[in-house]
Design a protein around this motif. Structure first.
Motif, PDB file in Angstrom:
ATOM      1  N   ALA A  79      22.147  10.762  34.458  1.00 56.74           N
ATOM      2  CA  ALA A  79      21.129   9.988  33.737  1.00 56.74           C
ATOM      3  C   ALA A  79      21.551   8.530  33.602  1.00 56.74           C
ATOM      4  O   ALA A  79      20.740   7.615  33.785  1.00 56.74           O
ATOM      5  N   ALA A  80      22.819   8.292  33.304  1.00 55.50           N
ATOM      6  CA  ALA A  80      23.310   6.918  33.165  1.00 55.50           C
ATOM      7  C   ALA A  80      23.170   6.154  34.477  1.00 55.50           C
ATOM      8  O   ALA A  80      22.778   4.980  34.481  1.00 55.50           O
ATOM      9  N   LYS A  84      20.780   2.858  35.266  1.00 60.30           N
ATOM     10  CA  LYS A  84      21.316   1.627  35.873  1.00 60.30           C
ATOM     11  C   LYS A  84      20.439   1.142  37.026  1.00 60.30           C
ATOM     12  O   LYS A  84      20.359  -0.048  37.287  1.00 60.30           O
ATOM     13  N   LYS A  85      19.796   2.096  37.724  1.00 63.52           N
ATOM     14  CA  LYS A  85      18.921   1.737  38.844  1.00 63.52           C
ATOM     15  C   LYS A  85      17.469   1.571  38.399  1.00 63.52           C
ATOM     16  O   LYS A  85      16.568   1.584  39.211  1.00 63.52           O
ATOM     17  N   ASP A  86      17.243   1.426  37.106  1.00 74.37           N
ATOM     18  CA  ASP A  86      15.914   1.241  36.528  1.00 74.37           C
ATOM     19  C   ASP A  86      14.989   2.430  36.750  1.00 74.37           C
ATOM     20  O   ASP A  86      13.770   2.269  36.871  1.00 74.37           O
ATOM     21  N   THR A  98      17.230   6.616  27.614  1.00 74.88           N
ATOM     22  CA  THR A  98      16.897   5.203  27.789  1.00 74.88           C
ATOM     23  C   THR A  98      18.171   4.366  27.753  1.00 74.88           C
ATOM     24  O   THR A  98      19.246   4.868  27.398  1.00 74.88           O
ATOM     25  N   ARG A  99      18.028   3.088  28.047  1.00 78.68           N
ATOM     26  CA  ARG A  99      19.166   2.157  27.929  1.00 78.68           C
ATOM     27  C   ARG A  99      19.697   2.153  26.494  1.00 78.68           C
ATOM     28  O   ARG A  99      20.883   1.961  26.267  1.00 78.68           O
ATOM     29  N   GLU A 100      18.805   2.356  25.536  1.00 76.20           N
ATOM     30  CA  GLU A 100      19.192   2.310  24.126  1.00 76.20           C
ATOM     31  C   GLU A 100      19.963   3.550  23.671  1.00 76.20           C
ATOM     32  O   GLU A 100      20.770   3.451  22.752  1.00 76.20           O
TER      33      GLU A 100
END
Length: 147
Positions: A79-80, A84-86, A98-100
């Motif tokens: 998932a990370a 990173k690849k949007d 999510t990024r958060e």
């Protein structure tokens, strides 16, 4: 948006929801696994079998992923990489990574792994319930209508 499934550990009930969603929305659905996985006949659904090995499935998903694609997985390190690849990440239980929130999920995963490695029985996830399936389907529908 393509939908990628980390199919080695994805529950059958979730795959069935995804098969119906791919047909309904006419989106490409790609299952990646290191063993054969049943897929219904459809021009929108395909299965790609990869070699067995550490992170082979994950690497194949990341390699094919484009920005804005959706990945269905419970694998937090995968998932990370997707984030990173949007890409978008939805777990089979309907949680959106999510990024958060991915940093906290990675930290908790590492902590739990350290506990298990030291001999602590941390238990496992409960079986997928009907409510879990419904929640996943609702979250998936939200994502597919937004994108």
């Amino acid at each position: 948006m393509k939908i990628w499934i980390d199919a080695d550990a994805c529950p059958v009930a979730i795959k069935e929801i995804l098969f119906r969603a791919a047909e309904r929305t006419r989106r490409q659905l790609i299952l990646i696994a290191n063993h054969p996985v049943y897929i219904p006949p459809s021009p929108f659904i395909r299965m790609q079998q990869v070699e067995s090995g550490f992170d082979v499935t994950d690497n194949e998903i990341v390699k094919g992923l484009e920005s804005g694609d959706l990945v269905i997985t419970s694998d937090i390190p995968l998932a990370a990489e997707v984030i990173k690849k949007d890409g978008l990440v939805l777990t089979p239980r309907g949680e959106l990574y999510t990024r958060e929130n991915i940093g906290a999920r990675l930290s908790m995963r590492d902590f739990m792994e350290a506990l298990r490695n030291s001999g602590v029985d941390t238990g496992g996830q409960s079986a997928l319930s009907q409510n879990d399936r419904k929640y996943f389907a609702n979250q998936l529908d939200k994502l597919l209508t937004q994108c």
